[in-house]
Design a protein around this motif. Structure first.
Motif, PDB file in Angstrom:
ATOM      1  N   GLY A   1      23.626  -2.114  20.045  1.00 22.39           N
ATOM      2  CA  GLY A   1      23.655  -1.994  19.166  1.00 22.39           C
ATOM      3  C   GLY A   1      21.206  -1.978  18.847  1.00 22.39           C
ATOM      4  N   LEU A   2      21.165  -2.546  20.333  1.00 25.89           N
ATOM      5  CA  LEU A   2      20.074  -3.067  19.820  1.00 25.89           C
ATOM      6  C   LEU A   2      19.211  -1.832  19.381  1.00 25.89           C
ATOM      7  CD1 LEU A   2      19.631  -5.729  22.102  1.00 25.89           C
ATOM      8  CD2 LEU A   2      18.627  -5.908  19.352  1.00 25.89           C
ATOM      9  N   GLY A   3      19.712  -0.443  19.922  1.00 30.00           N
ATOM     10  CA  GLY A   3      18.629   0.579  19.707  1.00 30.00           C
ATOM     11  C   GLY A   3      18.769   1.506  17.961  1.00 30.00           C
ATOM     12  N   MET A   4      19.966   0.647  17.162  1.00 29.12           N
ATOM     13  CA  MET A   4      20.592   1.473  16.593  1.00 29.12           C
ATOM     14  C   MET A   4      19.553   0.840  15.123  1.00 29.12           C
ATOM     15  SD  MET A   4      24.602   1.931  17.018  1.00 29.12           S
ATOM     16  CE  MET A   4      24.914   3.104  18.588  1.00 29.12           C
ATOM     17  N   SER A   5      19.971   1.335  13.665  1.00 28.90           N
ATOM     18  CA  SER A   5      20.075   0.456  12.775  1.00 28.90           C
ATOM     19  C   SER A   5      20.987  -0.770  12.561  1.00 28.90           C
ATOM     20  CB  SER A   5      20.003   0.963  12.162  1.00 28.90           C
ATOM     21  OG  SER A   5      21.114   1.662  12.112  1.00 28.90           O
ATOM     22  N   ARG A   6      20.756  -1.512  11.275  1.00 29.27           N
ATOM     23  CA  ARG A   6      22.054  -2.273  11.908  1.00 29.27           C
ATOM     24  C   ARG A   6      23.081  -2.071  11.401  1.00 29.27           C
ATOM     25  NH1 ARG A   6      22.772  -5.919   7.921  1.00 29.27           N
ATOM     26  NH2 ARG A   6      24.199  -8.264   8.123  1.00 29.27           N
TER      27      ARG A   6
ATOM     28  N   GLU B   1      10.544  -5.900  35.773  1.00 31.44           N
ATOM     29  CA  GLU B   1      11.293  -4.552  34.792  1.00 31.44           C
ATOM     30  C   GLU B   1      12.670  -4.273  35.067  1.00 31.44           C
ATOM     31  OE1 GLU B   1       7.934  -1.985  35.854  1.00 31.44           O
ATOM     32  OE2 GLU B   1       7.843  -1.356  33.956  1.00 31.44           O
ATOM     33  N   VAL B   2      12.980  -4.757  36.638  1.00 31.62           N
ATOM     34  CA  VAL B   2      14.501  -4.921  37.106  1.00 31.62           C
ATOM     35  C   VAL B   2      15.360  -6.066  36.471  1.00 31.62           C
ATOM     36  CG1 VAL B   2      15.878  -5.698  39.378  1.00 31.62           C
ATOM     37  CG2 VAL B   2      13.530  -3.504  39.821  1.00 31.62           C
ATOM     38  N   ALA B   3      14.551  -7.317  36.741  1.00 26.13           N
ATOM     39  CA  ALA B   3      15.263  -7.901  36.206  1.00 26.13           C
ATOM     40  C   ALA B   3      15.347  -8.392  34.762  1.00 26.13           C
ATOM     41  CB  ALA B   3      14.200  -9.159  36.143  1.00 26.13           C
ATOM     42  N   LEU B   4      14.362  -7.344  33.913  1.00 26.74           N
ATOM     43  CA  LEU B   4      14.558  -6.769  32.497  1.00 26.74           C
ATOM     44  C   LEU B   4      16.155  -6.197  32.451  1.00 26.74           C
ATOM     45  CD1 LEU B   4      10.855  -6.800  31.094  1.00 26.74           C
ATOM     46  CD2 LEU B   4      12.435  -8.401  30.592  1.00 26.74           C
ATOM     47  N   ALA B   5      16.173  -5.227  33.456  1.00 27.42           N
ATOM     48  CA  ALA B   5      16.838  -4.044  32.855  1.00 27.42           C
ATOM     49  C   ALA B   5      18.763  -5.157  32.611  1.00 27.42           C
ATOM     50  CB  ALA B   5      16.937  -3.403  34.198  1.00 27.42           C
ATOM     51  N   CYS B   6      18.380  -6.387  34.076  1.00 22.49           N
ATOM     52  CA  CYS B   6      20.066  -6.589  33.721  1.00 22.49           C
ATOM     53  C   CYS B   6      19.839  -7.745  32.812  1.00 22.49           C
ATOM     54  CB  CYS B   6      20.020  -8.316  35.311  1.00 22.49           C
ATOM     55  SG  CYS B   6      19.418  -7.702  36.691  1.00 22.49           S
TER      56      CYS B   6
ATOM     57  N   ALA C   1      18.225   2.098  33.675  1.00 21.17           N
ATOM     58  CA  ALA C   1      19.118   2.489  32.597  1.00 21.17           C
ATOM     59  C   ALA C   1      20.085   2.388  34.076  1.00 21.17           C
ATOM     60  CB  ALA C   1      18.861   3.962  33.328  1.00 21.17           C
ATOM     61  N   ALA C   2      20.619   2.467  35.583  1.00 24.01           N
ATOM     62  CA  ALA C   2      21.506   2.492  35.633  1.00 24.01           C
ATOM     63  C   ALA C   2      22.200   0.832  35.974  1.00 24.01           C
ATOM     64  CB  ALA C   2      20.995   3.427  37.792  1.00 24.01           C
ATOM     65  N   ILE C   3      21.297   0.022  36.010  1.00 27.65           N
ATOM     66  CA  ILE C   3      21.349  -1.595  36.342  1.00 27.65           C
ATOM     67  C   ILE C   3      22.254  -1.637  34.950  1.00 27.65           C
ATOM     68  CG2 ILE C   3      20.617  -4.180  36.167  1.00 27.65           C
ATOM     69  CD1 ILE C   3      18.662  -2.294  37.980  1.00 27.65           C
ATOM     70  N   GLU C   4      21.361  -1.418  33.822  1.00 21.09           N
ATOM     71  CA  GLU C   4      21.599  -1.620  32.036  1.00 21.09           C
ATOM     72  C   GLU C   4      22.696  -1.010  31.627  1.00 21.09           C
ATOM     73  OE1 GLU C   4      18.183  -2.115  29.186  1.00 21.09           O
ATOM     74  OE2 GLU C   4      18.791   0.065  29.357  1.00 21.09           O
ATOM     75  N   GLU C   5      22.692  -0.062  31.999  1.00 29.14           N
ATOM     76  CA  GLU C   5      24.529   1.215  31.316  1.00 29.14           C
ATOM     77  C   GLU C   5      25.834   0.229  32.801  1.00 29.14           C
ATOM     78  OE1 GLU C   5      23.054   5.065  30.935  1.00 29.14           O
ATOM     79  OE2 GLU C   5      21.718   3.719  29.028  1.00 29.14           O
ATOM     80  N   CYS C   6      25.549  -0.237  33.796  1.00 28.97           N
ATOM     81  CA  CYS C   6      26.551  -0.538  34.467  1.00 28.97           C
ATOM     82  C   CYS C   6      27.826  -0.953  33.738  1.00 28.97           C
ATOM     83  CB  CYS C   6      25.636  -1.980  35.639  1.00 28.97           C
ATOM     84  SG  CYS C   6      27.220  -2.287  36.937  1.00 28.97           S
ATOM     85  N   PRO C   7      28.970  -0.750  33.477  1.00 29.69           N
ATOM     86  CA  PRO C   7      29.766  -0.914  33.081  1.00 29.69           C
ATOM     87  C   PRO C   7      30.317  -3.139  33.758  1.00 29.69           C
ATOM     88  CG  PRO C   7      30.363   0.128  35.080  1.00 29.69           C
ATOM     89  CD  PRO C   7      29.141   0.159  35.033  1.00 29.69           C
ATOM     90  N   VAL C   8      29.662  -3.411  34.524  1.00 33.77           N
ATOM     91  CA  VAL C   8      29.955  -4.677  34.385  1.00 33.77           C
ATOM     92  C   VAL C   8      28.689  -5.455  34.543  1.00 33.77           C
ATOM     93  CG1 VAL C   8      31.699  -4.668  36.512  1.00 33.77           C
ATOM     94  CG2 VAL C   8      29.535  -5.248  38.018  1.00 33.77           C
TER      95      VAL C   8
ATOM     96  N   GLN D   1       8.501  -1.853  26.983  1.00 33.67           N
ATOM     97  CA  GLN D   1      10.312  -1.492  25.380  1.00 33.67           C
ATOM     98  C   GLN D   1      11.260  -2.517  25.853  1.00 33.67           C
ATOM     99  OE1 GLN D   1       9.245   1.510  23.770  1.00 33.67           O
ATOM    100  NE2 GLN D   1       7.885   1.417  24.850  1.00 33.67           N
ATOM    101  N   ARG D   2      11.375  -3.139  27.777  1.00 29.91           N
ATOM    102  CA  ARG D   2      12.169  -3.917  27.061  1.00 29.91           C
ATOM    103  C   ARG D   2      11.498  -5.160  27.526  1.00 29.91           C
ATOM    104  NH1 ARG D   2      14.284  -0.386  31.260  1.00 29.91           N
ATOM    105  NH2 ARG D   2      16.472   0.394  31.038  1.00 29.91           N
ATOM    106  N   LEU D   3      10.117  -5.875  27.735  1.00 28.70           N
ATOM    107  CA  LEU D   3       9.831  -6.717  27.210  1.00 28.70           C
ATOM    108  C   LEU D   3       9.262  -7.305  25.594  1.00 28.70           C
ATOM    109  CD1 LEU D   3       8.619  -9.684  28.650  1.00 28.70           C
ATOM    110  CD2 LEU D   3       6.450  -8.748  28.784  1.00 28.70           C
ATOM    111  N   PRO D   4       8.706  -6.059  24.799  1.00 30.20           N
ATOM    112  CA  PRO D   4       8.622  -6.985  23.397  1.00 30.20           C
ATOM    113  C   PRO D   4      10.300  -7.252  23.107  1.00 30.20           C
ATOM    114  CG  PRO D   4       8.016  -4.839  24.075  1.00 30.20           C
ATOM    115  CD  PRO D   4       8.045  -5.338  25.467  1.00 30.20           C
ATOM    116  N   ARG D   5      11.128  -6.282  23.182  1.00 30.52           N
ATOM    117  CA  ARG D   5      12.795  -6.193  23.061  1.00 30.52           C
ATOM    118  C   ARG D   5      12.962  -7.803  22.648  1.00 30.52           C
ATOM    119  NH1 ARG D   5      11.616  -1.373  22.450  1.00 30.52           N
ATOM    120  NH2 ARG D   5      13.175   0.516  21.734  1.00 30.52           N
ATOM    121  N   LEU D   6      12.794  -7.922  24.113  1.00 32.52           N
ATOM    122  CA  LEU D   6      13.260 -10.151  24.517  1.00 32.52           C
ATOM    123  C   LEU D   6      12.151 -10.991  23.995  1.00 32.52           C
ATOM    124  CD1 LEU D   6      14.921 -10.764  26.306  1.00 32.52           C
ATOM    125  CD2 LEU D   6      13.643 -10.470  27.969  1.00 32.52           C
TER     126      LEU D   6
END
Ligand code: COA
Length: 258
Positions: A215-220, A112-117, A89-96, A145-150
């Motif tokens: 947005g991906l975690g929400m309805s369209r 899983e680290v690569a998927l969070a990038c 989460a820290a990687i995925e939510e990193c501001p940059v 969770q991240r692999l099937p979304r990708l």
């Protein structure tokens, strides 16, 4: 903070983060997980983008440290998963933007680290997989969770249930990695992408990333509402005035992140 298992070098506003336990194929022990979590919540202020890779030629990260996993109880296993998820989460939510340069094995927690990038570039020698079931456990740092979304549910289940690795060409084919390069070009290509992103308005990059990710975690409909709100926020910045004026004046924009 001094890191034992990370090497961090910031050059031209790009932080190169090398996960550094080459004798264990950069496996993520608890200390490395804590260091990555700390780093991505305290990225040096001058860094406008980050590239993450693994030390040596063989591995990005060969997974969670299996010697540590062998000591788990039901109670500590839950904490292990929570800490791994917090790192991702820290990687995925990193501001940059964070670009994974997958230079070899990316297995289990490594994938899983690569998927969070935010973007994944891979070397032709990369091999990626979630082999947890071969050890009798399941992916615990967000992989289910991240692999099937990708890559879609079917392909993710094929990888997760078989525990099999895919090579770089297959990873590219299924959309698991964005691009594949010869090993010697991987880091320079990842840097080139970071440089290209750094030309742009940093607040625009940040909010565009947030709109996609949240947005991906929400309805369209909710995602479109979020996009509209962030569009409004960004348009109040000095960078927007600079970007639009520079275009009309036929000059390169100088963004300040304000
Ligand atoms: N955790 C702890 N140590 C690991 C590790 C891991 N995930 N992956 C590799 N290592 C260690 C090995 O134990 C070995 O240490 P040693 O020299 O002290 O014995 C060293 O790294 C080199 O690995 P080795 O297995 O000898 O390399 P290899 O080229 O023969 O095989 C892999 C490479 C990646 C195929 C193999 O190491 C592997 O299957 N690793 C585990 C992958 C995995 O299941 N990850 C998910 C964990 S949830």
């Amino acid at each position: 903070m001094d890191y034992e298992n990370l090497r961090v070098a910031v050059e031209d506003r790009i932080a190169l983060v090398t996960i550094h336990r080459p004798e264990k194929l950069n496996a993520l022990n608890a200390a490395t997980i804590a260091e990555l979590t700390h780093l991505f919540t305290h990225l040096p202020g001058e860094a406008g983008a980050a590239v993450v890779t693994g030390a040596g030629e063989k591995a990005f990260v060969a997974g969670a440290d299996i010697a540590e996993l062998a000591e788990m109880t039901a109670v500590t296993a839950k904490e292990v998963s929570a800490r791994g998820q917090a790192m991702c989460a820290a990687i995925e939510e990193c501001p940059v933007p964070v670009i994974a340069a997958v230079n070899g094995f990316a297995l289990g927690g490594g994938l899983e680290v690569a998927l969070a990038c935010h973007v994944r570039y891979a070397s032709e020698t990369a091999k990626l997989g979630l082999p947890e079931v071969t050890l009798g456990i399941i992916p615990g740092y967000g992989g289910t969770q991240r692999l099937p979304r990708l890559v879609g549910e079917g392909r993710a289940l094929e990888m997760i249930l078989s525990g099999s690795m895919v090579d770089a060409a297959e990873a590219y084919r299924i959309g698991l990695v964005n691009r594949v390069f010869p090993p010697n070009d991987l880091l320079s290509e990842a840097r080139k992408l970071a440089e290209r992103i750094l030309w742009n308005g940093p607040l625009a990059v940040r909010y565009a990333k947030e709109a996609v990710h949240r947005g991906l975690g929400m309805s369209r409909e909710a995602g479109l509402h979020l996009e509209e709100s962030l569009f409004g926020v960004v348009s109040a910045t000095q960078d927007v005035k600079e970007g639009l004026t520079a275009f009309l004046e036929k000059r390169k924009a100088t963004f300040t992140g304000r």
